[in-house]
Scaffold this motif. Structure first.
Motif, PDB file in Angstrom:
ATOM      1  N   LEU A 113       0.857  -1.189   0.000  1.00  0.00           N
ATOM      2  CA  LEU A 113       0.000   0.000   0.000  1.00  0.00           C
ATOM      3  C   LEU A 113       0.892   1.237   0.000  1.00  0.00           C
ATOM      4  O   LEU A 113       1.927   1.269   0.673  1.00  0.00           O
ATOM      5  CB  LEU A 113      -0.904   0.028   1.240  1.00  0.00           C
ATOM      6  N   ASP A 114       0.477   2.247  -0.777  1.00  0.00           N
ATOM      7  CA  ASP A 114       1.283   3.463  -0.875  1.00  0.00           C
ATOM      8  C   ASP A 114       0.614   4.584  -0.100  1.00  0.00           C
ATOM      9  O   ASP A 114      -0.369   5.166  -0.556  1.00  0.00           O
ATOM     10  CB  ASP A 114       1.429   3.872  -2.351  1.00  0.00           C
ATOM     11  N   SER A 115       1.160   4.864   1.071  1.00  0.00           N
ATOM     12  CA  SER A 115       0.600   5.956   1.859  1.00  0.00           C
ATOM     13  C   SER A 115       0.972   7.291   1.225  1.00  0.00           C
ATOM     14  O   SER A 115       2.111   7.460   0.772  1.00  0.00           O
ATOM     15  CB  SER A 115       1.156   5.903   3.289  1.00  0.00           C
ATOM     16  N   PRO A 116       0.061   8.249   1.194  1.00  0.00           N
ATOM     17  CA  PRO A 116       0.443   9.584   0.721  1.00  0.00           C
ATOM     18  C   PRO A 116       1.346  10.302   1.737  1.00  0.00           C
ATOM     19  O   PRO A 116       1.913  11.351   1.438  1.00  0.00           O
ATOM     20  CB  PRO A 116      -0.906  10.309   0.571  1.00  0.00           C
ATOM     21  N   VAL A 325      -1.639 -10.346  -2.629  1.00  0.00           N
ATOM     22  CA  VAL A 325      -2.062  -9.604  -3.821  1.00  0.00           C
ATOM     23  C   VAL A 325      -1.585  -8.149  -3.729  1.00  0.00           C
ATOM     24  O   VAL A 325      -1.034  -7.597  -4.699  1.00  0.00           O
ATOM     25  CB  VAL A 325      -3.606  -9.665  -3.989  1.00  0.00           C
ATOM     26  N   LEU A 326      -1.756  -7.553  -2.543  1.00  0.00           N
ATOM     27  CA  LEU A 326      -1.334  -6.152  -2.400  1.00  0.00           C
ATOM     28  C   LEU A 326       0.185  -6.022  -2.530  1.00  0.00           C
ATOM     29  O   LEU A 326       0.685  -5.123  -3.219  1.00  0.00           O
ATOM     30  CB  LEU A 326      -1.803  -5.590  -1.057  1.00  0.00           C
ATOM     31  N   THR A 342     -12.410  -4.597 -10.519  1.00  0.00           N
ATOM     32  CA  THR A 342     -12.816  -5.181  -9.222  1.00  0.00           C
ATOM     33  C   THR A 342     -12.713  -6.705  -9.310  1.00  0.00           C
ATOM     34  O   THR A 342     -12.152  -7.360  -8.428  1.00  0.00           O
ATOM     35  CB  THR A 342     -14.292  -4.792  -8.931  1.00  0.00           C
ATOM     36  N   GLY A 343     -13.253  -7.257 -10.399  1.00  0.00           N
ATOM     37  CA  GLY A 343     -13.294  -8.717 -10.572  1.00  0.00           C
ATOM     38  C   GLY A 343     -11.901  -9.321 -10.657  1.00  0.00           C
ATOM     39  O   GLY A 343     -11.665 -10.412 -10.127  1.00  0.00           O
ATOM     40  N   GLU A 344     -10.977  -8.622 -11.313  1.00  0.00           N
ATOM     41  CA  GLU A 344      -9.615  -9.170 -11.442  1.00  0.00           C
ATOM     42  C   GLU A 344      -8.913  -9.236 -10.085  1.00  0.00           C
ATOM     43  O   GLU A 344      -8.185 -10.193  -9.799  1.00  0.00           O
ATOM     44  CB  GLU A 344      -8.802  -8.324 -12.434  1.00  0.00           C
ATOM     45  N   VAL A 345      -9.149  -8.236  -9.238  1.00  0.00           N
ATOM     46  CA  VAL A 345      -8.538  -8.277  -7.896  1.00  0.00           C
ATOM     47  C   VAL A 345      -9.113  -9.462  -7.118  1.00  0.00           C
ATOM     48  O   VAL A 345      -8.380 -10.243  -6.488  1.00  0.00           O
ATOM     49  CB  VAL A 345      -8.776  -6.949  -7.125  1.00  0.00           C
TER      50      VAL A 345
END
Ligand code: GGG
Length: 356
Positions: A113-116, A325-326, A342-345
């Motif tokens: 995850l990329d935090s701002p 996955v993330l 959405t479906g691919e994730v």
């Protein structure tokens, strides 16, 4: 074979598509576990239902839900129905009617995850907000006086009861103990809210005395929000009123890079009523129907649901698949900087769940 009865309320907007895609995960869980089956009951309660029937759910809605082991909800709200009507007509009657007085909202920066924010270490953001979920600013009481005149006045009440405030604060301390979290912050604003938050603080002081092993303090919500951005590592458990907890967790999820990431569990800890699990995001009408909604908040909410259903092995497997996955960074929706649907994730999570 254990049968688990789930009531599914996709709701509106992207709630419908994240729910639709994520139902495949239930099949994967059945396959991997081998001894459980989910009995699924989909309910079309939503803004569309409101436009057809004049209410967000039928008058006996709570009794329809009452025999379920858990409720899974997508999101509510759509243009054409005022937001306060959809929330007061569906979300709040369930949360309050089933005394789901705890709203548990983990905020955790998972690898990938990329935090701002410029974070000091990968585990710098890892806290849980325990939001009061049955009263407070969401009690729905108030009045509009002198309507249509120059004296028009809106009064919005906040009801804080000793029982309601004590039980959420005590739950938060017990949660900290159970999860080995050494510190707890209570969100207040007693310098301005001279009845409700002074009362909240007094009860907090009474209860914290019983937990000397946990470093606890009270912070004004404005200062707390600022510190959350500047030093998120300062927080482990935050206990907050209904409104404060809602705002802090949208901010928290934004700190992870997207509102679409974070989950929530509306819990009746005594298990007298079913609990309800929902991503914290809303229905996002602007992106609805485009297949680009982020399913992570819904998948993570399913993890919380599995834990609540005492399926912790299945919960850990699902969380593991989601984390992989993330961390892989290849399959992600546009709000996270990717191009996947959405479906691919969901497909990728299912693939890694079945073949870890
Ligand atoms: N996924 C739940 C949802 O639709 N949230 C929209 C929202 O504004 N909720 C307010 C709240 O959680 O109190």
């Amino acid at each position: 074979m254990r049968t688990i009865t789930l009531k599914l309320i996709p709701g509106d907007g992207i709630g419908i598509e994240v729910m639709h895609e994520c139902l495949r995960i239930l099949r994967a869980i059945e396959e991997v576990h081998g001894g459980i089956t989910f009995s699924r009951h989909k309910l079309d309660w939503s803004c569309g239902y409101y436009l057809r029937h004049g209410s967000m759910m039928p008058p006996d809605g709570l009794s329809i839900l009452a025999d379920s082991d858990a409720i899974l909800l997508g999101a509510v709200g759509f243009p054409g129905v005022p937001d306060h009507v959809s929330i007061q007509g569906l979300l709040l009657p369930i949360r309050q009617g089933f005394d789901q007085y705890i709203n548990l909202r983990p905020i955790k920066l998972l690898p990938g995850l990329d935090s701002p924010l410029r974070v000091s270490s990968p585990d710098a953001i890892d806290f849980v907000v325990i939001r009061e979920n049955s009263e407070g600013e969401y009690c729905g009481k108030g009045a509009l006086l002198h309507e249509g005149t120059d004296e028009e006045t809106a009064v919005q009440e906040g009801w804080f009861t000793r029982r309601g405030v004590s039980r959420v604060i005590r739950y938060a301390f017990e949660f900290a103990l159970r999860h080995g979290r050494g510190s707890l912050v209570s969100a207040t604003k007693s310098n301005a809210l001279n009845y409700s938050m002074v009362f909240w603080d007094r009860i907090f002081e009474e209860i914290r005395a019983a937990y000397p092993g946990i470093v606890s303090r009270s912070m004004h919500i404005d200062a707390l929000a600022g510190l959350m951005i500047m030093r998120p590592e300062a927080f482990e458990v935050v206990v907050a009123s209904n409104l404060f907890g809602d705002i802090l967790t949208d901010l928290g999820s934004a700190m992870l890079g997207s509102i679409g990431i974070s989950p929530s569990a509306n819990i009746n800890p005594e298990r007298l009523f079913p609990s309800m699990f929902e991503p914290i995001h809303g229905s996002a009408p602007d992106i609805a129907g485009k297949g680009m909604a982020n399913p992570v908040g819904m998948i993570w909410s399913m993890v919380l649901m599995l834990e609540h259903l005492d399926l912790s092995d299945m919960a850990a497997l699902l969380m593991g698949a989601l984390e992989k996955v993330l961390a892989g960074r290849n399959v992600r929706t546009p709000d996270m900087g990717g191009r996947s649907t959405t479906g691919e994730v969901v497909d990728e999570v299912c693939r890694l769940y079945v073949l870890p």
